[in-house]
Design a protein around this motif. Structure first.
Motif, mmCIF file in Angstrom:
data_model
loop_
_atom_site.group_PDB
_atom_site.id
_atom_site.type_symbol
_atom_site.label_atom_id
_atom_site.label_comp_id
_atom_site.label_asym_id
_atom_site.label_seq_id
_atom_site.Cartn_x
_atom_site.Cartn_y
_atom_site.Cartn_z
ATOM 1 N N TYR A 128 52.397 45.356 16.067
ATOM 2 C CA TYR A 128 52.363 44.254 15.943
ATOM 3 C C TYR A 128 53.712 43.471 14.928
ATOM 4 O O TYR A 128 54.899 42.840 15.420
ATOM 5 N N CYS A 129 53.530 44.666 14.513
ATOM 6 C CA CYS A 129 55.018 44.044 13.369
ATOM 7 C C CYS A 129 56.577 44.442 13.658
ATOM 8 O O CYS A 129 57.590 43.380 13.327
ATOM 9 N N ARG A 178 57.572 43.960 16.858
ATOM 10 C CA ARG A 178 56.854 42.701 17.811
ATOM 11 C C ARG A 178 57.740 41.575 17.601
ATOM 12 O O ARG A 178 58.181 40.991 17.653
ATOM 13 N N LEU A 179 57.326 41.625 15.848
ATOM 14 C CA LEU A 179 57.320 40.001 15.099
ATOM 15 C C LEU A 179 58.779 40.153 14.433
ATOM 16 O O LEU A 179 59.560 38.943 14.768
ATOM 17 N N GLU A 202 60.451 39.249 17.555
ATOM 18 C CA GLU A 202 60.522 37.448 17.568
ATOM 19 C C GLU A 202 61.069 37.060 16.482
ATOM 20 O O GLU A 202 62.038 36.213 16.616
ATOM 21 N N GLN A 203 61.210 37.637 15.223
ATOM 22 C CA GLN A 203 62.347 36.644 14.753
ATOM 23 C C GLN A 203 63.893 36.913 14.657
ATOM 24 O O GLN A 203 64.675 36.245 14.769
ATOM 25 N N GLU A 255 58.408 30.970 11.932
ATOM 26 C CA GLU A 255 56.965 31.922 11.953
ATOM 27 C C GLU A 255 56.692 33.666 12.273
ATOM 28 O O GLU A 255 56.132 33.889 11.124
ATOM 29 N N ALA A 256 57.592 34.270 13.027
ATOM 30 C CA ALA A 256 58.081 35.356 12.664
ATOM 31 C C ALA A 256 57.990 36.356 11.419
ATOM 32 O O ALA A 256 57.385 37.287 10.388
ATOM 33 N N ARG A 257 59.571 35.474 11.169
ATOM 34 C CA ARG A 257 59.978 36.186 9.806
ATOM 35 C C ARG A 257 58.945 35.457 9.099
ATOM 36 O O ARG A 257 58.908 36.344 8.195
ATOM 37 N N ARG A 287 46.263 32.985 12.696
ATOM 38 C CA ARG A 287 46.733 33.599 14.221
ATOM 39 C C ARG A 287 45.899 34.784 13.986
ATOM 40 O O ARG A 287 44.626 35.015 14.713
#
Lengths: 607, 607
Positions: free
Chosen positions: B384-385, B387-388, B391-392, B402-404, B487
């Motif tokens: 999950y991280c 994937r963030l 996204e970042q 938001e991902a950051r 979330r």
């Protein structure tokens, strides 16, 4: 920051150990003789054990094809220990013992265990000899036990087999009568044993003239079959070298052969072996099998062995405790000397200030305080249990019986709790050291490795938990649990008299109530599969309640006005335990109380 | 019982990793190309890593006076890893990369980490090169980073010093301009460095043509003094061997000397070193000091370094997770094959029955299920991280921001939680093995030793906790925490739609409320000394809430009607987590909420 002041306080100010000399058996003892024993043990541990703790870890036992080679320091440590008289400390004067209370023996043992847990093999030898004193014939006591007490022989406990570890009912070592005259041997009914024994500590070495193996085996029935279950198990003395009925070596090697050394994660100073009995490597007296002398009646082997189990398990708890203490002392020393970082003040940190020693950081204090609360609390519990052993052996009948029953309930805790939480203490000791703790230049990583054994040997965590919840809290109609609750309530009532202790007393009362209700709820359906599905969380919670009680009871021996460092320390450690640890029981007990079957019913294929 | 199906489920059914190829950067990818990467990594890990995991533990790196000697298998593993292209997996096609999402890179890394955590040193090299890609000049990227991506050079991160571990503001390595023309070197402003760097992984070896050290040092002011605090820190490339501006070795050895190898508890396949920079062992170009090229602006060293910290810390979390998984698989295999004891039925045990495999015992199931819940839950969180991170880097501006921010809050958990609880999983893996688990004949003891490092390096547990509670949950007015709560609430709302998940959803909602209230209570006095006194228990509770959320969110991807083994397994692991683990937060949070100063105010003398 050393063990002695803590021991002195617990022994004399908390447990009134000096009062034991009012008893006939200990009448010639006094605080002075006790102190002399502690002095001697402290010195031997410092001189002959501690300096070699790393050495015995790096120079693991090895087999050269003929002999098991150990560092010379191991032999020196054994000789010094034997010369101290501690092997026979508890024995009668008549056979050269000191008639020392077990409480003192256990306390003195803590010096050796903190100095080097694995260099010394005295524990097994004493346990072995004690068993023979209780169940052996006069000749067996004289020939084997007495020579173990003097340090001339050493002893093992050979229970497990490769296919039978936790499940002793499945042992397959066979013992058959050795000739028609087998019953007339002066050393006891003589058998021939064949089988393999696994995990035998000190199973082969050259430290002593001889090794006395106490071996569990089954005597086949007339049909040649072994009786299933534990009822078929008998106990045998199988000496490595045969002896005559005066204990002199006859020059014959018995058919006990080293099949392999186990290479362990820790505890490496003690040889751990797989032994083959009667495989024919050392044929003896013209027949097959290792010669063994039965102890007690056929089928009574496990009962004889379990006679000594309480003390053996307290010994494991003490080992775990001692390692916890050793890690605590090491990390405390490091934290007092290592500069790193700056304290968090109301305004955060100020980089222009010089670094402080890490003991000034709140989180380092937390890790030290947890270690103190775990390991000093465990030490108190171990000594309390040792004191119960003395009560059982020398108290008035009713008190002795109560002590026996309390020990039944407390022993699984005495064994399991330090094994789990003093291991956690050792992990914190590593953490306090940071990267240095992860190197072999500091002692803490070894303590952590050594301590990992204690949740496994002498009955695993799971076995202890099943024993506690499945048997101990229910035996004699639950009388043991009620007795323990009575002791706790007595402590609570005394504590409630002292305003400074009232908060802790109330917290303990509530925890005890919760534990009792959970015990009932676990068994509400009278279905062992449901009751025992969460036996380990139950034992963890039970242990935390026992430790909270122990700490509160210890505080009863600390004056509310006392402001010396030791008093402040004990108060702070107890406070830590009540604030940070005792509340953990909620999470453990709720799964027990509702007989949560999440684990038990999880299908194998779904892992 | 293998990693791949779990990864496939988490990547494709939970995180919709295949959807990433809708993004321009990943447009040429598809589930097929992702699978091809996973296949390759799985195979290399199985063939070149796993078989040598014990070997690199027993044949520790040693220095023969000239070279650091490693087993040949280590070089083979490095070469196979480099040949796979994984070192440059995330890079642009233009420089030979695969433009692979970080999510896939992290997933593929799990194969290597479960097979042998310490044989591979790729993580540091990639992190080093990534940093240069972000902050280096064109020449620095081309000469150093590109050669790291190809596997020709390897990289280190040289931050710590013997007197400055957690406290980087205290580093004392000095960098002074190298001659009047120091600013005109094509490789960047050229300095001379002098100082000692401790804990440098892969700091010396012969695996690659060259080693690129990224070194933090301070440039003295005009008065010759170093600026206190972290603001004075700059970053330098210090190659072991000097190169020209095409990256060719000039034949000159730089003055970077091995001062010692650290001998560790575990993770022994990776060399860990103390390095001396500029001590004069290898005088170079007629002046004193090791030659280094500044990266970025003076005083910006730590900022550059921290740019890569999130990925480095996720990497540590993934290492801990992988070790947790490895222990889980090993103990599961053992439990499925080891006969011992009999199940507890409604009438207890029946010794006449044959033994069962230990996986049939409730307590063994508990230990396996705990491992599954810890390590598969951690794996989900790591992905999950990851994937963030994607996204970042590739999301639309708002989503990227938001991902950051979510990563800021989650990174301390991603690093610390697996380090603590997958270590606990490894301890349970030993316990499942009984005595065999304590021997070096089974792999689990090594996993446990290897994993103990993860709470220490890349910022200790205490540092992560202070970062979380002291900075991350408060930054940008608490927006990160609110975002995370948002979330979690979204997951809760979706779960409440499904009756089978409502119980978990409500439990998570309550836990989240409790966490929020506790965060406020901790800071109620706005006094960091009070708020942070219990930062570690706060982080433990925070982590448990995050993991409960992760498991619930994972269950959203499992159909309520699905009855295949994997679905039943995920549901059971989540249930275990909610029943046995989440309730633990109560004990952790209550000391935070009341700003308990029991530890912080404990006087030093009282230990």
């Amino acid at each position: 920051m050393s063990l002695r002041p803590t021991l002195d306080f617990l022994l004399y100010e908390w447990l009134d150990a000096a009062g034991l000399n009012a008893r006939e058996r200990f009448a010639e003892h006094s605080r002075e003789t006790f102190d002399a024993v502690l002095d001697t043990c402290e010195r031997i541990a410092r001189e002959r054990f501690a300096p070699f703790n790393r050495l015995v870890d790096t120079e693991e036992p090895r087999f050269d094809g003929e002999k098991v080679i150990l560092p010379a320091a191991t032999k020196d440590a054994w000789d010094a220990y034997a010369a101290s008289g501690m092997l026979s400390a508890a024995q009668d004067y008549a056979i050269g013992g000191m008639q020392l209370p077990y409480t003192l023996e256990a306390a003195a043992g803590a010096f050796f265990a903190t100095a080097s847990i694995s260099i010394g093999g005295g524990l097994l030898t004493v346990g072995n000899a004690n068993l023979l004193m209780a169940h052996g014939s006069e000749a067996q006591r004289r020939v084997f036990a007495h020579n173990e007490f003097s340090g001339r022989f050493s002893g093992t406990m050979a229970l497990s087999e490769p296919q039978a570890g936790s499940s002793l009912s499945d042992i397959a070592t066979r013992a058959t009568p050795d000739g028609a005259d087998y019953e007339s041997d002066p050393l006891g009914p003589r058998y021939r044993l064949r089988g393999n024994k696994m995990w035998i500590s000190a199973g082969e070495h050259e430290l002593t003239e001889n090794i006395v193996h106490l071996v569990l085996a089954k005597i086949p029935g007339l049909d040649g079959r072994l009786v299933p279950g534990t009822r078929g198990i008998s106990l045998f003395i199988v000496p490595k070298k045969l002896v005559d009925d005066e204990g002199r070596l006859t020059g014959e090697r018995n058919d006990v052969a080293l099949a392999g050394l186990n290479h362990k994660l820790g505890w490496r100073g003690t040889t751990n072996t797989l032994l083959n009995f009667g495989e024919g490597r050392y044929p003896v007296r013209g027949a097959a099998g290792a010669i063994g002398y039965r102890v007690g009646q056929p089928g009574e082997g496990l009962r004889c062995m379990f006679h000594m189990m309480n003390e053996a398990r307290i010994g494991i708890g003490m080992a775990a405790t001692a390692l916890g203490l050793a890690g605590y002392y090491a990390s405390l020393d490091y934290a007092r000397n290592r500069p790193q970082g700056r304290p968090v003040g109301p305004q955060g940190k100020d980089a222009a200030q010089p670094q402080v020693r890490i003991i000034e950081h709140a989180d380092v204090k937390r890790m030290l305080l947890a270690q103190k609360a775990y390991s000093e609390g465990a030490l108190a519990l171990m000594l309390y249990c040792a004191r119960l052993v003395d009560e059982q052996h020398t108290g008035a009948p009713e008190a002795a019986d109560e002590a026996r029953l309390l020990l039944e309930v407390l022993t699984p805790i005495a064994k399991s709790w330090p094994s789990e939480f003093c291991l956690e203490a050792n992990s914190l000791a590593i953490q306090v050291h940071g990267g240095y703790g992860y190197t072999r230049d500091f002692p803490v990583e070894q303590y952590w490795r050594d301590n990992r054994l204690n949740m496994i040997h002498e009955g695993t965590h799971g076995i202890q938990a099943a024993d506690l919840l499945g048997r101990k809290v229910r035996m004699e109609g639950g009388r043991g649990l009620m007795l323990l609750a009575g002791r706790m309530n007595a402590t609570i009532e005394r504590a409630l008299q002292r305003p400074a202790l009232a908060e802790h007393a109330n917290a303990l009362a509530q925890a005890l109530q919760q534990l009792g209700a959970t015990t009932k709820a676990a068994w509400a359906t009278e279905n062992p599969a449901e009751a025992l599905a969460n036996a380990v969380p139950y034992m963890q919670a039970f242990g935390h309640v026992v430790l909270a009680w122990t700490w509160l009871d210890v505080l009863l021996a600390v004056g509310d006005d006392a402001q010396d460092a030791a008093a402040v320390g004990r108060r702070g450690a107890a406070r830590y335990f009540f604030h940070y640890e005792l509340p953990r029981i909620g999470a453990w007990l709720q799964v027990v109380a509702r007989r949560d079957m999440s684990c038990a019913q999880f299908p194998e294929a779904a892992f």
